[in-house]
Design an enzyme around this catalytic site. Structure first.
Site, PDB file in Angstrom:
ATOM      1  N   ASN A 156       0.786  -1.238   0.000  1.00 36.65           N
ATOM      2  CA  ASN A 156       0.000   0.000   0.000  1.00 36.65           C
ATOM      3  C   ASN A 156       0.815   1.283   0.000  1.00 36.65           C
ATOM      4  OD1 ASN A 156       0.816  -0.522   2.648  1.00 36.65           O
ATOM      5  ND2 ASN A 156      -0.909   0.583   3.503  1.00 36.65           N
ATOM      6  N   GLY A 185       2.010 -10.944  10.251  1.00 37.76           N
ATOM      7  CA  GLY A 185       2.894 -10.348  11.263  1.00 37.76           C
ATOM      8  C   GLY A 185       3.052 -11.259  12.470  1.00 37.76           C
ATOM      9  N   CYS A 211      -2.904   1.355   6.868  1.00 32.64           N
ATOM     10  CA  CYS A 211      -3.149   0.830   8.207  1.00 32.64           C
ATOM     11  C   CYS A 211      -3.623   1.936   9.128  1.00 32.64           C
ATOM     12  CB  CYS A 211      -1.915   0.137   8.757  1.00 32.64           C
ATOM     13  SG  CYS A 211      -0.521   1.212   8.817  1.00 32.64           S
ATOM     14  N   THR A 246      -2.235 -11.229  10.531  1.00 32.17           N
ATOM     15  CA  THR A 246      -2.022 -12.675  10.464  1.00 32.17           C
ATOM     16  C   THR A 246      -0.570 -12.993  10.132  1.00 32.17           C
ATOM     17  OG1 THR A 246      -4.195 -12.690   9.466  1.00 32.17           O
ATOM     18  CG2 THR A 246      -3.008 -14.767   9.437  1.00 32.17           C
ATOM     19  N   GLY A 252       2.516  -5.163   7.486  1.00 29.46           N
ATOM     20  CA  GLY A 252       1.527  -5.900   6.700  1.00 29.46           C
ATOM     21  C   GLY A 252       0.418  -6.407   7.586  1.00 29.46           C
ATOM     22  N   SER A 253      -0.184  -7.499   7.150  1.00 28.17           N
ATOM     23  CA  SER A 253      -1.383  -7.956   7.850  1.00 28.17           C
ATOM     24  C   SER A 253      -1.041  -8.537   9.218  1.00 28.17           C
ATOM     25  CB  SER A 253      -2.086  -9.025   7.012  1.00 28.17           C
ATOM     26  OG  SER A 253      -1.372 -10.237   7.103  1.00 28.17           O
ATOM     27  N   GLU A 303       4.659  -3.974  12.134  1.00 27.56           N
ATOM     28  CA  GLU A 303       3.632  -2.929  12.118  1.00 27.56           C
ATOM     29  C   GLU A 303       2.441  -3.560  11.424  1.00 27.56           C
ATOM     30  OE1 GLU A 303       1.368  -0.226  11.826  1.00 27.56           O
ATOM     31  OE2 GLU A 303       2.477   0.381  10.043  1.00 27.56           O
TER      32      GLU A 303
END
Ligand code: UN1
Length: 494
Positions: A159, A239, A290, A237, A234-235, A256
């Site tokens: 992103n 992470g 995020c 899950t 990132g996500s 993060e």
């Protein structure tokens, strides 16, 4: 006005290992334009597990020389890279838009931001680099000095394809570490641009290695025995998975992860300002930050008026070709992202949500296959709803009303995440209460929940983040370790 693409054919994907650009030997990978997915932006073969070994070995070999290079000299490379990135901001910003889908203004802004981050860390040599403490013993001083942690594995999301890599790679490098970096497979082009800028700025071979590929490559980096630290965005899950495997190896992690960030609009807020900022927070980058505003809490005294204006504004938002200057929302990044977001909106309806506003989608024509999601505002009645708790990473805003300020702050804290929040009020006392009561890593008073300056700490509270914060001096906590030096003279004291 629609700008034409400078990319007349797909850019060949390459990996940077030990200073050489090489083609990969792994699975075929291509990135597409999410507004017109038939257009391939970049393509080539992924890196392989062997490439990970070669890259980590190169980073390990390059480590001692780079760590011994004076910080000002390391900084000079970052400053030269910043100049290259800045010079190419318009072109690379458009590339970013073509590959990721955010609007061109945001794409160009992000490339400039990457340059700003490189410049901030490029000047680190001019700042204080350690501490001195008094000693309880005569003739002694206690110094705290810093050393690089070694080879850092860096894993970055789609992103912010150049800004997030810059804000991890620049501090890693300035503090003397070497890097093996895997960007999201959806945005390899911008990764190549950044790595090429650093390379042509004079970064020695092996100091930064770029490997493009899927999660297997990310896993190989995370689990590599010679990798000394991992920085990930990132996500939640992924992470958590990375954090647990790194913990098993005893390797530090900076992760993060998710956010479910609230904007709180209190009765006394400037409604025009609040509407404008909530719209930016919720819908810029199509909500794929995020730090995006995905929850809105409005107190009863202003709720009807505020939500009416918000709905009117959402109805007329322009979703479309992100290279068109008039577009306010581009597509989301992929078909699977669109599926998840759309499913989230549908699930909310079955959990009692009322649609307060839904923007328009681009019609037929060249954008018919694009991964567009209409900006959506859903009001909840207090029953449990996934759209209130789970990060959808799209242009979806879940709304709840609160009786008063205390109830509004309680709702703001009603999340396992604690990345950012925004509070709109003109009352200093309420603003100070927000500072005290809202449990987040980043708090905006009267501005949108997204945004981060390079010189100040960034990161979340609660389950949004693990390990030291990013950016500014905070980054030093992760990218260095300290040596406490008890320093006395060598002669026997009389
Ligand atoms: C911003 O709010 O401008 O992945 C930056 C993300 C964050 C960065 C947000 N790490 O969206």
């Amino acid at each position: 006005m629609t700008s034409s693409s400078p990319l007349s054919s797909p850019v060949p994907l390459q990996h940077l290992i030990d200073g050489q650009w090489i083609a990969g030997g792994g699975d075929r990978l291509h990135s597409v334009n999410p507004a017109q997915p038939r257009i391939v932006v970049a393509e080539g073969d992924s890196a392989t597990a062997d490439d990970v070994d070669t890259a980590v070995a190169a980073a390990t070999r390059a480590g001692a020389g780079w760590a011994a290079t004076p910080m000002h000299q390391r900084g000079a490379v970052l400053l030269a890279a910043a100049a290259i990135v800045e010079r190419n901001a318009d072109d690379w910003g458009l590339d970013l838009t073509l590959e990721e889908g955010k609007t061109k203004a945001e794409g160009i802004g992000e490339v400039r931001r990457a340059a700003q981050i490189l410049r901030y860390y490029g000047n680190e040599g001019d700042r204080r680099s350690g501490d001195i403490y008094a000693s309880p013993r005569a003739g002694e001083q206690i110094l705290v000095t810093r050393k690089p942690v070694g080879v850092v594995g860096i894993i970055t999301p789609f992103n912010f394809p150049i800004a997030i890599p810059a804000w991890k790679i620049a501090p890693a490098l300035i503090y003397g570490n070497t890097v093996v970096w895997k960007p999201a497979g959806t945005v390899p082009l911008l990764a190549q641009r950044l790595a090429a800028a650093l390379s042509s700025a004079g970064l020695p071979a092996g100091v930064l290695n770029l490997l493009i590929g899927g999660t297997d490559i990310g896993d190989a980096i995370v689990n590599h025995p010679e990798v000394d630290a991992i920085s990930f965005t990132g996500s939640t899950t992924i992470g958590r998975r990375i954090a647990s495997s790194a913990a098993a190896r005893g390797v530090p992690v900076q992760a993060e992860m998710g956010g479910k960030n609230a904007a709180v609009v209190l009765d006394d807020a400037d409604a025009d300002l609040a509407v404008e900022q909530v719209m930016l927070g919720a819908f810029r980058s199509s909500g794929q930050k995020c730090t995006a505003t995905s929850r809105l809490i409005v107190t009863d005294g202003i709720a009807d008026r505020f939500l009416t204006v918000l709905a009117e504004r959402v109805h007329v938002l322009r979703t479309g070709d992100p290279t068109d200057d008039a577009t306010q929302l581009g597509p989301v990044v992929s078909a699977s992202a669109r599926r998840t977001i759309t499913a989230g909106i549908e699930a909310a309806a079955t959990q009692g949500a009322t649609t307060l506003a839904r923007g328009r989608l681009p019609g037929d024509g060249p954008l018919a296959d694009g991964y567009f999601v209409a900006p959506t505002v859903l009001e909840l009645d207090g029953r449990p709803a996934d759209v209130w708790t789970d990060e959808l990473f799209g242009p979806v805003l879940a709304v709840r009303r609160a009786a008063d300020t205390a109830a509004a702050f309680e709702l703001a804290n009603d999340s396992e995440f604690g990345l950012s929040a925004a509070v709109f009020t003109q009352d200093l006392t309420r603003a100070l209460e927000a500072v005290e009561h809202i449990d987040v890593g980043v708090l905006h008073i009267n501005s949108e929940s997204a945004g981060a300056d390079p010189h100040v700490p960034f990161g979340g509270a609660k389950k949004s983040g693990l390990g030291p914060k990013e950016q500014g001096r905070a980054a030093r906590e992760f990218f260095t370790h300290t040596t406490t030096v008890y320093l006395r003279g060598g002669a026997t004291r009389p």
